[in-house]
Design an enzyme around this catalytic site. Structure first.
Site, PDB file in Angstrom:
ATOM      1  N   SER A 183       0.681  -1.114  -0.011  1.00 21.91           N
ATOM      2  CA  SER A 183      -0.071   0.030  -0.004  1.00 21.91           C
ATOM      3  C   SER A 183       0.956   1.369  -0.141  1.00 21.91           C
ATOM      4  O   SER A 183       0.706   2.314  -0.764  1.00 21.91           O
ATOM      5  CB  SER A 183      -0.879   0.090   1.264  1.00 21.91           C
ATOM      6  OG  SER A 183      -1.484   1.294   1.737  1.00 21.91           O
ATOM      7  N   LYS A 187       2.036   4.027  -3.512  1.00 19.01           N
ATOM      8  CA  LYS A 187       1.981   5.548  -3.601  1.00 19.01           C
ATOM      9  C   LYS A 187       3.435   6.164  -3.652  1.00 19.01           C
ATOM     10  O   LYS A 187       3.560   7.120  -4.395  1.00 19.01           O
ATOM     11  CB  LYS A 187       1.433   6.183  -2.143  1.00 19.01           C
ATOM     12  CG  LYS A 187      -0.144   5.627  -2.114  1.00 19.01           C
ATOM     13  CD  LYS A 187      -0.913   6.067  -0.888  1.00 19.01           C
ATOM     14  CE  LYS A 187      -0.626   4.870   0.111  1.00 19.01           C
ATOM     15  NZ  LYS A 187      -1.448   4.788   1.281  1.00 19.01           N
TER      16      LYS A 187
HETATM   17  N1  URA Z   1      -0.552   3.537   5.405  1.00 17.98           N
HETATM   18  C1  URA Z   1      -0.758   3.127   4.137  1.00 17.98           C
HETATM   19  O1  URA Z   1      -0.828   4.013   3.390  1.00 17.98           O
HETATM   20  N2  URA Z   1      -1.167   1.857   4.040  1.00 17.98           N
HETATM   21  C2  URA Z   1      -1.338   1.036   4.924  1.00 17.98           C
HETATM   22  O2  URA Z   1      -1.648  -0.094   4.716  1.00 17.98           O
HETATM   23  C3  URA Z   1      -1.205   1.300   6.085  1.00 17.98           C
HETATM   24  C4  URA Z   1      -0.601   2.722   6.511  1.00 17.98           C
END
Ligand code: URA
Length: 433
Positions: A183, A187
């Site tokens: 995750s 990003k």
């Molecule tokens: N922050 C995130 O961006 N993703 C997660 O899964 C946990 C914390």
């Protein structure tokens, strides 16, 4: 290919191939796969994990699901820093100007506060006039001109992650190292930098409560970053106490200014020197000793602070506040908290302290809540410190008179004070490359 077979395969702990991963990420993002099937798959991933290759495919597919920031027009090596979230964490405001003053290019999109953690964008917006939403072209031009730009995310980065995270939140599948790692890294990869330094926080104010978990997350994220072609390093750091002495938006900007001038608290200064050194090493391939010396010199010679001022001027902020931090707005009420007994502070429940700061007005519980830039906490005594009964241990700053008593009670209940002196833990536990 169908979702039933993919769920069944993962349930049997088999390795999914790239096509299967693309099938469920794209299908779910487009709304073609129902929540109940995606939930079952996420739970199977939680229970059985994923290989580094599977995780890299998952991360890259999520990173490709929306907009990406194209940093190829930036001349020079781009570097990003990401913290997994903590309390009093203003390191971006310090490390970004340090490394930019040494020739690295920092083109960084940051987030806002939510829950007990703060957000860099709210901190920057506590500087009068500072614009966090500048056009992409202007942003890239600025990074080419002065080496640094710090803005909010105007782009739709990794929408697949947004949708999957919302589902994880209600299906007890957030606490999974492979899912957290993919995750965050999706990003970071969509945000474009070639080099990434991760600050993996561990402790009572962090997502990861112990070192073993933190190191595992760090290793997983570093592996994904490398497999995705980014130079990636993780620093595992202590979040058993708030970082520095200030929590709250303009209070943290003031502390960042002091730290950039070489007058900051030791834990914050040490961490920033460590992170900046790792960032500089990735960008330049120079040795650690040399990078650390350059980082320290950029502070003592005023280069880092001047770079911060340049950043504020270029993004429209009021430079008078940076030159004279007394000009920052102050909260109407400043209330001292006194130690209820003598002894050492042996524990701070740091996420609770983050919540107290949020109640005072410095954070937000939902995305829509407004922020009070002047609210927060000045911490005078931290874990390991000796306190006398009645001594001031913290000052609460707020504009909300009616929540003061509740905030005081909560703050005191977040501390453990005992006679014995606890062992002090260092700020950096280790570096994973
Ligand atoms: N922050 C995130 O961006 N993703 C997660 O899964 C946990 C914390």
């Amino acid at each position: 290919m169908n979702m039933y077979d993919i769920i069944d395969k993962k349930r049997q702990d088999k390795v999914l191939n790239k096509e299967e991963i693309e099938y469920f990420v794209t299908g779910y993002t487009k709304g073609n796969i129902p929540d109940y099937q995606m939930s079952a798959l996420l739970m199977a991933i939680c229970c059985n994990g994923m290989s580094t290759r599977e995780l890299t495919d998952l991360t890259i597919t999520m990173a490709n699901s929306g907009d990406k920031l194209d940093l190829s027009p930036v001349n020079g090596v781009t570097v990003d820093k990401h913290s997994t979230g903590g309390v009093g964490d203003k390191t971006t405001l310090i490390v970004a100007p340090i490394v930019a003053s040494l020739g690295c290019k920092v083109a960084k999109m940051s987030g806002r506060a939510l829950g007990f953690t703060g957000g860099t964008i709210d901190k920057l917006e506590s500087i009068e006039g500072y614009k966090t939403n500048i056009e992409e072209k202007q942003f890239i031009d600025q990074v080419n001109r002065i080496g640094i730009g710090l803005i909010g995310s105007s782009k739709n980065l990794a929408p697949a992650d947004k949708k999957i995270y919302a589902l994880r939140d209600v299906t007890a599948t957030v606490q999974s190292i492979p899912l957290i790692a993919s995750s965050i890294m999706s990003k970071k990869i969509a945000a474009g930098s070639e080099c990434i330094v991760l600050d993996i926080k561990v402790g009572s104010g962090a997502f990861m409560k112990n070192f073993i978990q933190g190191a595992k997350l760090a290793r997983t994220m570093v592996n994904i970053g490398k497999m995705a072609g980014r130079k990636t390093v993780a620093v595992v750091t202590n979040m058993n106490a708030p970082l520095g002495n200030e929590i709250g938006n303009n209070l943290e900007v003031k502390e960042a200014i002091e730290t950039l001038k070489g007058k900051g608290p030791k834990d914050l200064t040490d961490l920033c020197i460590n992170l900046s050194t790792e960032m500089l090493m990735l960008c330049t391939n120079k040795k650690k000793d040399e990078c650390e010396k350059l980082v320290k010199k950029s502070i003592t010679d005023g280069l880092a602070f001047n770079k911060f001022k340049e950043l504020v001027i270029n993004q429209g902020g009021n430079i008078e506040q940076i030159d004279n931090p007394d000009l920052f707005e102050k909260a109407k009420y400043s209330v001292e908290i006194k130690a209820p007994r003598l002894g050492h502070i042996i524990k701070m429940n740091t996420s609770e302290i983050g919540r107290v700061s949020s109640i005072l007005g410095a954070g937000r519980e939902t995305k829509e809540d407004a922020i009070d830039y002047s609210a927060g906490i000045t911490i005078m005594k931290k874990t390991g410190d000796y306190v006398k009964k009645g001594e001031t241990i913290a000052i609460l700053h707020t504009n909300k008179e009616d929540i003061i008593e509740e905030a005081k009670k909560l703050y005191l209940s977040s501390l453990k004070i005992y006679i014995q002196k606890p062992t002090r833990h260092r700020i950096v536990y280790g570096v994973i490359k």
